[in-house]
Motif scaffolding. Structure first.
Motif, PDB file in Angstrom:
ATOM      1  N   GLY A   1       9.981   0.414  -7.919  1.00 61.20           N
ATOM      2  CA  GLY A   1       9.377  -0.838  -8.846  1.00 61.20           C
ATOM      3  C   GLY A   1      10.052  -1.980  -8.548  1.00 61.20           C
ATOM      4  N   THR A   2      11.455  -1.705  -8.156  1.00 62.03           N
ATOM      5  CA  THR A   2      12.492  -2.906  -7.827  1.00 62.03           C
ATOM      6  C   THR A   2      11.876  -3.486  -6.449  1.00 62.03           C
ATOM      7  OG1 THR A   2      14.312  -2.084  -9.058  1.00 62.03           O
ATOM      8  CG2 THR A   2      14.585  -3.602  -7.444  1.00 62.03           C
ATOM      9  N   ILE A   3      11.552  -2.614  -5.641  1.00 62.57           N
ATOM     10  CA  ILE A   3      11.345  -3.099  -4.247  1.00 62.57           C
ATOM     11  C   ILE A   3       9.878  -3.772  -4.164  1.00 62.57           C
ATOM     12  CG2 ILE A   3      10.505  -2.148  -1.809  1.00 62.57           C
ATOM     13  CD1 ILE A   3      12.422   0.157  -2.338  1.00 62.57           C
ATOM     14  N   MET A   4       9.040  -3.196  -5.151  1.00 65.37           N
ATOM     15  CA  MET A   4       7.594  -4.027  -5.145  1.00 65.37           C
ATOM     16  C   MET A   4       7.682  -5.332  -5.832  1.00 65.37           C
ATOM     17  SD  MET A   4       5.439  -0.551  -6.617  1.00 65.37           S
ATOM     18  CE  MET A   4       3.856  -1.360  -6.496  1.00 65.37           C
TER      19      MET A   4
ATOM     20  N   ASN B   1       0.714  -1.133  -0.050  1.00 62.55           N
ATOM     21  CA  ASN B   1      -0.005  -0.017  -0.114  1.00 62.55           C
ATOM     22  C   ASN B   1       0.939   1.375   0.024  1.00 62.55           C
ATOM     23  OD1 ASN B   1      -2.333  -1.664   0.031  1.00 62.55           O
ATOM     24  ND2 ASN B   1      -2.715  -1.346   2.172  1.00 62.55           N
ATOM     25  N   ARG B   2       1.900   1.404   0.733  1.00 62.01           N
ATOM     26  CA  ARG B   2       2.713   2.319   0.943  1.00 62.01           C
ATOM     27  C   ARG B   2       3.710   2.591  -0.199  1.00 62.01           C
ATOM     28  NH1 ARG B   2       5.140   1.555   6.986  1.00 62.01           N
ATOM     29  NH2 ARG B   2       3.282   2.470   8.073  1.00 62.01           N
ATOM     30  N   LEU B   3       4.280   1.589  -0.584  1.00 60.03           N
ATOM     31  CA  LEU B   3       4.824   1.620  -2.198  1.00 60.03           C
ATOM     32  C   LEU B   3       4.139   2.016  -3.311  1.00 60.03           C
ATOM     33  CD1 LEU B   3       6.971  -1.731  -1.640  1.00 60.03           C
ATOM     34  CD2 LEU B   3       7.820   0.520  -1.621  1.00 60.03           C
ATOM     35  N   GLN B   4       2.682   1.468  -3.462  1.00 59.43           N
ATOM     36  CA  GLN B   4       1.989   1.991  -4.576  1.00 59.43           C
ATOM     37  C   GLN B   4       1.548   3.510  -4.462  1.00 59.43           C
ATOM     38  OE1 GLN B   4      -1.462  -0.764  -4.337  1.00 59.43           O
ATOM     39  NE2 GLN B   4      -0.308  -2.437  -5.145  1.00 59.43           N
ATOM     40  N   THR B   5       1.295   4.049  -3.160  1.00 61.00           N
ATOM     41  CA  THR B   5       1.101   5.280  -2.861  1.00 61.00           C
ATOM     42  C   THR B   5       2.146   6.266  -3.351  1.00 61.00           C
ATOM     43  OG1 THR B   5      -0.284   4.797  -0.877  1.00 61.00           O
ATOM     44  CG2 THR B   5       0.587   7.152  -1.238  1.00 61.00           C
ATOM     45  N   MET B   6       3.510   5.982  -3.011  1.00 61.35           N
ATOM     46  CA  MET B   6       4.722   6.543  -3.353  1.00 61.35           C
ATOM     47  C   MET B   6       4.979   6.588  -4.880  1.00 61.35           C
ATOM     48  SD  MET B   6       8.489   6.287  -1.459  1.00 61.35           S
ATOM     49  CE  MET B   6       8.390   4.245  -1.648  1.00 61.35           C
ATOM     50  N   GLU B   7       4.823   5.375  -5.406  1.00 54.92           N
ATOM     51  CA  GLU B   7       5.053   5.236  -7.120  1.00 54.92           C
ATOM     52  C   GLU B   7       4.126   6.021  -7.772  1.00 54.92           C
ATOM     53  OE1 GLU B   7       4.621   3.819 -11.113  1.00 54.92           O
ATOM     54  OE2 GLU B   7       3.103   3.616  -9.583  1.00 54.92           O
ATOM     55  N   THR B   8       2.859   6.172  -7.309  1.00 54.41           N
ATOM     56  CA  THR B   8       1.757   7.049  -7.834  1.00 54.41           C
ATOM     57  C   THR B   8       2.188   8.536  -7.722  1.00 54.41           C
ATOM     58  OG1 THR B   8      -0.033   5.442  -7.350  1.00 54.41           O
ATOM     59  CG2 THR B   8      -0.738   7.560  -7.884  1.00 54.41           C
ATOM     60  N   ALA B   9       2.644   8.927  -6.553  1.00 51.00           N
ATOM     61  CA  ALA B   9       3.153  10.287  -6.373  1.00 51.00           C
ATOM     62  C   ALA B   9       4.287  10.693  -7.259  1.00 51.00           C
ATOM     63  CB  ALA B   9       3.354  10.425  -4.951  1.00 51.00           C
ATOM     64  N   ILE B  10       5.139   9.858  -7.266  1.00 54.53           N
ATOM     65  CA  ILE B  10       6.480  10.013  -8.166  1.00 54.53           C
ATOM     66  C   ILE B  10       6.041  10.129  -9.815  1.00 54.53           C
ATOM     67  CG2 ILE B  10       8.604   9.132  -8.849  1.00 54.53           C
ATOM     68  CD1 ILE B  10       9.152   7.817  -6.128  1.00 54.53           C
ATOM     69  N   ALA B  11       5.097   9.236 -10.147  1.00 57.09           N
ATOM     70  CA  ALA B  11       4.441   9.312 -11.476  1.00 57.09           C
ATOM     71  C   ALA B  11       4.142  10.645 -11.647  1.00 57.09           C
ATOM     72  CB  ALA B  11       3.591   8.205 -11.703  1.00 57.09           C
TER      73      ALA B  11
ATOM     74  N   HIS C   1      16.153  11.931 -12.498  1.00 60.30           N
ATOM     75  CA  HIS C   1      16.426  11.695 -11.210  1.00 60.30           C
ATOM     76  C   HIS C   1      15.009  10.957 -10.646  1.00 60.30           C
ATOM     77  CE1 HIS C   1      17.808  11.823  -7.278  1.00 60.30           C
ATOM     78  NE2 HIS C   1      16.677  12.425  -6.770  1.00 60.30           N
ATOM     79  N   MET C   2      13.941  11.658 -11.058  1.00 58.54           N
ATOM     80  CA  MET C   2      12.616  11.151 -10.446  1.00 58.54           C
ATOM     81  C   MET C   2      12.367   9.624 -11.034  1.00 58.54           C
ATOM     82  SD  MET C   2      11.500  12.879  -8.154  1.00 58.54           S
ATOM     83  CE  MET C   2      11.788  14.501  -7.587  1.00 58.54           C
ATOM     84  N   ASN C   3      12.753   9.325 -12.326  1.00 56.10           N
ATOM     85  CA  ASN C   3      12.463   8.173 -12.904  1.00 56.10           C
ATOM     86  C   ASN C   3      13.271   7.342 -12.295  1.00 56.10           C
ATOM     87  OD1 ASN C   3      13.138   6.278 -15.717  1.00 56.10           O
ATOM     88  ND2 ASN C   3      11.191   6.944 -15.839  1.00 56.10           N
ATOM     89  N   GLN C   4      14.818   7.365 -12.032  1.00 55.40           N
ATOM     90  CA  GLN C   4      15.346   6.377 -11.355  1.00 55.40           C
ATOM     91  C   GLN C   4      14.577   6.083  -9.855  1.00 55.40           C
ATOM     92  OE1 GLN C   4      18.989   8.782 -11.235  1.00 55.40           O
ATOM     93  NE2 GLN C   4      19.812   7.840 -13.167  1.00 55.40           N
ATOM     94  N   GLN C   5      14.248   7.109  -9.193  1.00 52.76           N
ATOM     95  CA  GLN C   5      13.632   6.746  -7.933  1.00 52.76           C
ATOM     96  C   GLN C   5      12.298   6.045  -7.974  1.00 52.76           C
ATOM     97  OE1 GLN C   5      15.300   7.976  -5.168  1.00 52.76           O
ATOM     98  NE2 GLN C   5      16.675   8.629  -6.793  1.00 52.76           N
ATOM     99  N   ARG C   6      11.674   6.225  -9.157  1.00 52.93           N
ATOM    100  CA  ARG C   6      10.475   5.210  -9.524  1.00 52.93           C
ATOM    101  C   ARG C   6      11.006   3.652  -9.713  1.00 52.93           C
ATOM    102  NH1 ARG C   6       5.895   6.804 -13.990  1.00 52.93           N
ATOM    103  NH2 ARG C   6       4.306   5.148 -13.641  1.00 52.93           N
ATOM    104  N   SER C   7      11.963   3.818 -10.304  1.00 52.55           N
ATOM    105  CA  SER C   7      12.488   2.557 -10.839  1.00 52.55           C
ATOM    106  C   SER C   7      13.009   1.809  -9.519  1.00 52.55           C
ATOM    107  CB  SER C   7      13.625   2.639 -11.684  1.00 52.55           C
ATOM    108  OG  SER C   7      14.239   1.258 -11.989  1.00 52.55           O
ATOM    109  N   GLU C   8      13.531   2.428  -8.693  1.00 57.55           N
ATOM    110  CA  GLU C   8      14.042   1.924  -7.093  1.00 57.55           C
ATOM    111  C   GLU C   8      12.614   1.296  -6.589  1.00 57.55           C
ATOM    112  OE1 GLU C   8      16.119   3.125  -2.966  1.00 57.55           O
ATOM    113  OE2 GLU C   8      16.034   4.549  -4.744  1.00 57.55           O
TER     114      GLU C   8
END
Length: 418
Positions: A353-356, A73-83, A344-351
């Protein structure tokens, strides 16, 4: 010696046997009702210990699966925010590109400024995103603290910490469930390297109509980096054939001290400087594009940028005269910053995604192991119905036979034979 068996002794033995068979039948009926072969430790002491171990492992897996649900839940919220942040930076870049157009009227530039302010406010809202529990996603471990707030001078300050929250999803597996806001917004890599250009108009700055821009500026030892000033001047020099040609020369000032004067600028190599008086001095590498004679540029040490400051630069330069080369250069610098911020944001989003993916793999392992444990527990604990029904039929027949024997024994008496 003659042993005599009393009638009372026979009665007691028959009663005990009858009660034992009744107990066995009751136990089998209970097992058929519950579907469990082992209900208490007394049913099968060895299997009971193993079953208890299985139950503890299944309980632990349930706890890990709950942690995985929370982490997802937290990762999906974070991924949506970075997108959303990526989309915001892309839209901001398009507005800044439009502002560089010199044919824009002042009213258009004012409208663009208003849109930039709206985009910055939208970025601030994304930076202060919350998860389903109301915790700030980008505040590090200070999840109750609003991470980004605007100061009175217009700058955007970060009030969280530089830590990440973690969730334990297996015995020795912990995963990040948050990213600190400074990592995302205030520590964006400087697209130029180790220095940031500072542009100004007029004397000591850019000449009218100048298109000067910095391509790269690096040092081999950032710890000793100092402010730099570079000025350019085109002069006439005599060529080998005796003709006069134009040559671009530069003057280099480091830390307020002139270290190179009237040196030829090589557009391919740029400026490479190393202090000859210091054995292990840092090496500077500077490259510029579209140089005009009389241009001057200042460089300040900076390996990272604050993306909010970059957008504020665009807002501050939005209504400056289109004839200002410094304003156009500053806007071009903002575009370079936004490009770096998007990467930079794309790299953070990739990180994230890797955790997910790691969390999903761990969940699959838990489900597989849970299935294995359930099957093993079932093999020890669950009842074999066909066998239990056969046992019950036999026990009923044995009980009936015991009851008949008990009834006949009660009727025995010597008076029957007198």
């Amino acid at each position: 010696m003659i042993n005599r068996v009393s009638t009372a002794s026979q009665y007691q033995n028959l009663t005990s046997n009858l009660m034992r068979k009744q107990g066995e039948l009751n136990q089998t009926n209970g097992q058929l009702s519950s579907g469990k072969r082992v209900e208490t430790a007394g049913d099968d002491p060895v299997s009971s210990v193993t079953i208890q171990n299985y139950r503890q492992q299944l309980t632990q897996i349930d706890q890990y699966n709950s942690a995985i649900t929370l982490a997802n839940n937290r990762l999906q919220t974070m991924e949506t925010a970075i997108a959303g942040i990526e989309d915001n930076l892309g839209a901001t870049k398009q507005k800044v590109l439009g502002m560089i157009n010199g044919a824009m009227a002042s009213n258009d530039r004012t409208a663009f400024k208003d849109e930039l302010i709206s985009l910055r406010d939208g970025l601030l809202e994304l930076a202060n995103s919350r998860d389903e529990a109301g915790n700030y996603v980008f505040a590090g471990n200070q999840s109750d603290t609003k991470p980004f707030m605007e100061a009175t001078d217009g700058s955007m300050g970060y009030h969280g910490d530089s830590q990440s929250r973690y969730a334990q999803i297996d015995k020795s597996v912990n995963v990040k469930t948050s990213l600190p806001g400074d990592q995302l917004f205030t520590d964006v890599p400087n697209s130029y390297g180790d220095y940031r250009p500072v542009f100004s108009d007029g004397a000591g700055g850019l000449t009218d109509g100048s298109k000067l821009h910095l391509l790269s500026a690096t040092t081999s030892d950032f710890s000793s980096a100092e402010a730099i000033e570079v000025s350019f001047n085109e002069v006439d020099v005599a060529a080998a054939d005796g003709k006069t040609i134009k040559e671009m020369q530069y003057n280099l000032t480091v830390g307020g001290k002139v270290v190179a004067a009237n040196q030829t600028y090589d557009s391919e190599q740029g400026i490479v400087y190393k202090d000859p008086a210091v054995a292990d001095s840092a090496t500077l590498n500077l490259k510029f594009g579209d140089i005009s004679s009389g241009d001057s540029i200042n460089l300040k040490p900076a390996q990272t940028i604050n993306i909010f400051d970059s957008i504020q630069d665009a807002i501050d330069n939005a209504e400056r005269p289109t004839s200002s080369p410094a304003a156009e250069a500053n806007l071009q610098r903002v575009i370079d910053d936004l490009d770096s911020g998007f990467v930079h944001m794309n790299q953070q989003r990739s990180e994230v995604g890797t955790i997910m993916q790691q969390v999903d793999r761990q969940l699959e392992q838990h489900l597989d192991f849970e299935l294995t444990l359930n099957q093993a527990q079932s093999g020890l604990e669950d009842l074999d119905y066909s066998k239990a029904i056969m046992d019950m039929n036999q026990q009923m027949m044995a009980l009936q036979a015991s009851q008949q024997a008990f009834g006949q024994t009660k009727q025995l008496s010597l008076f029957n034979y007198i």
